[in-house]
Design a protein around this motif. Structure first.
Motif, short mmCIF file in Angstrom:
data_model
loop_
_atom_site.label_atom_id
_atom_site.label_comp_id
_atom_site.label_asym_id
_atom_site.label_seq_id
_atom_site.Cartn_x
_atom_site.Cartn_y
_atom_site.Cartn_z
N PHE A 51 0.83 -1.21 0.00
CA PHE A 51 0.00 0.00 0.00
C PHE A 51 0.86 1.26 0.00
O PHE A 51 0.48 2.27 -0.60
CB PHE A 51 -0.96 0.02 1.19
CG PHE A 51 -1.90 1.19 1.15
CD1 PHE A 51 -2.99 1.18 0.29
CD2 PHE A 51 -1.70 2.29 1.95
CE1 PHE A 51 -3.86 2.26 0.23
CE2 PHE A 51 -2.56 3.38 1.90
CZ PHE A 51 -3.65 3.36 1.04
N TRP A 88 1.59 1.84 -3.50
CA TRP A 88 0.33 2.26 -4.13
C TRP A 88 0.07 3.73 -3.83
O TRP A 88 -0.29 4.50 -4.72
CB TRP A 88 -0.81 1.39 -3.61
CG TRP A 88 -2.16 1.71 -4.16
CD1 TRP A 88 -3.01 2.69 -3.71
CD2 TRP A 88 -2.83 1.08 -5.24
NE1 TRP A 88 -4.17 2.69 -4.44
CE2 TRP A 88 -4.09 1.71 -5.39
CE3 TRP A 88 -2.51 0.03 -6.09
CZ2 TRP A 88 -5.01 1.32 -6.36
CZ3 TRP A 88 -3.43 -0.34 -7.05
CH2 TRP A 88 -4.66 0.29 -7.18
N ALA A 89 0.24 4.09 -2.56
CA ALA A 89 -0.02 5.48 -2.16
C ALA A 89 0.92 6.45 -2.87
O ALA A 89 0.50 7.52 -3.32
CB ALA A 89 0.12 5.61 -0.64
N LEU A 98 -1.72 7.58 -5.34
CA LEU A 98 -2.41 8.56 -4.51
C LEU A 98 -1.60 9.83 -4.30
O LEU A 98 -1.93 10.64 -3.43
CB LEU A 98 -2.78 7.93 -3.15
CG LEU A 98 -3.65 6.67 -3.20
CD1 LEU A 98 -3.88 6.13 -1.80
CD2 LEU A 98 -4.97 6.94 -3.91
N TRP A 138 -8.42 -5.23 4.94
CA TRP A 138 -7.79 -3.93 4.66
C TRP A 138 -8.74 -3.05 3.83
O TRP A 138 -8.90 -1.87 4.11
CB TRP A 138 -6.48 -4.15 3.90
CG TRP A 138 -5.76 -2.90 3.55
CD1 TRP A 138 -6.00 -2.07 2.49
CD2 TRP A 138 -4.67 -2.31 4.25
NE1 TRP A 138 -5.13 -1.02 2.48
CE2 TRP A 138 -4.30 -1.15 3.55
CE3 TRP A 138 -3.95 -2.66 5.39
CZ2 TRP A 138 -3.26 -0.32 3.97
CZ3 TRP A 138 -2.92 -1.85 5.80
CH2 TRP A 138 -2.58 -0.70 5.11
N LEU A 139 -9.34 -3.66 2.82
CA LEU A 139 -10.29 -2.94 1.97
C LEU A 139 -11.36 -2.27 2.82
O LEU A 139 -11.68 -1.10 2.63
CB LEU A 139 -10.92 -3.91 0.97
CG LEU A 139 -11.99 -3.37 0.03
CD1 LEU A 139 -11.37 -2.46 -1.02
CD2 LEU A 139 -12.73 -4.53 -0.63
N ILE A 197 -9.32 0.04 6.17
CA ILE A 197 -8.43 1.14 5.80
C ILE A 197 -9.00 1.97 4.66
O ILE A 197 -8.97 3.20 4.70
CB ILE A 197 -7.02 0.61 5.44
CG1 ILE A 197 -6.44 -0.23 6.58
CG2 ILE A 197 -6.09 1.75 5.05
CD1 ILE A 197 -6.30 0.47 7.91
N GLU A 198 -9.52 1.29 3.65
CA GLU A 198 -10.01 2.01 2.48
C GLU A 198 -11.49 2.36 2.56
O GLU A 198 -12.01 3.13 1.76
CB GLU A 198 -9.71 1.21 1.21
CG GLU A 198 -8.21 1.05 0.98
CD GLU A 198 -7.90 0.34 -0.30
OE1 GLU A 198 -8.13 0.93 -1.38
OE2 GLU A 198 -7.44 -0.83 -0.22
N VAL A 209 -14.12 0.52 1.97
CA VAL A 209 -14.96 -0.10 0.93
C VAL A 209 -15.46 -1.44 1.47
O VAL A 209 -14.67 -2.27 1.91
CB VAL A 209 -14.15 -0.31 -0.37
CG1 VAL A 209 -15.00 -1.03 -1.40
CG2 VAL A 209 -13.62 1.00 -0.90
#
Length: 109
Positions: free
Chosen positions: A19, A22-23, A27, A74-75, A78-79, A81
Motif C-alpha cells: 500500500f 500504491w499510495a 495517490l 484492509w479494503l 483502511i479504504e 470499501v
C-alpha cells in the motif's frame, strides 16, 4: 511463533508495504512513503520464515488464502470499501484451501 500469528503478521506487513507503494504511485503521496514500505516488505519476508513447514512453497501457498482474506479486511478497515458477497465467498474458498494445505496429513519427510 504459531503459524496463524506468523501468517497474520506477514499479511499485515505485506499489505502495508504494498500500500505504501500504491499510495506513492497512485495517490500522489511523497516518495519517502516507499522507505517504510520496503521495511514492511522485509518484515513480511522474515515473518514467513517463522512458519513451521519443511517446505517453503507449501508455507507460501497456504499463506495465499490468509493474504486474500486480510486484503479484504484492509479494503474494509483502511479504504472504507465494503467487500461484496463475492469477495467474501472467494475469501472463504481460499481460506478453506489454505486450511487443507496446512492441516492435511502427510508422511514425515
Amino acid at each position: 511463533m504459531p503459524t496463524t500469528a506468523a501468517y497474520i503478521g506477514a499479511a499485515i506487513a505485506e499489505i502495508s508495504g504494498c500500500f505504501a507503494f500504491w499510495a506513492w504511485l497512485r495517490l500522489d503521496k511523497p516518495v519517502w512513503w516507499v522507505l517504510p514500505g520496503m521495511a514492511s516488505l522485509a518484515l513480511f519476508a522474515f515473518l514467513l520464515t517463522l512458519v513451521d513447514s519443511p517446505a517453503a512453497g507449501r508455507a507460501f501457498a497456504a499463506y495465499g488464502g490468509v493474504y486474500i482474506a486480510s486484503s479484504l479486511a484492509w479494503l474494509r478497515l483502511i479504504e472504507g470499501v465494503k467487500p461484496d458477497r463475492w469477495d467474501l465467498i472467494g475469501a472463504a474458498v481460499c481460506l478453506i484451501g489454505a486450511a487443507i494445505i496446512i492441516a492435511a496429513p502427510r508422511p514425515p519427510n
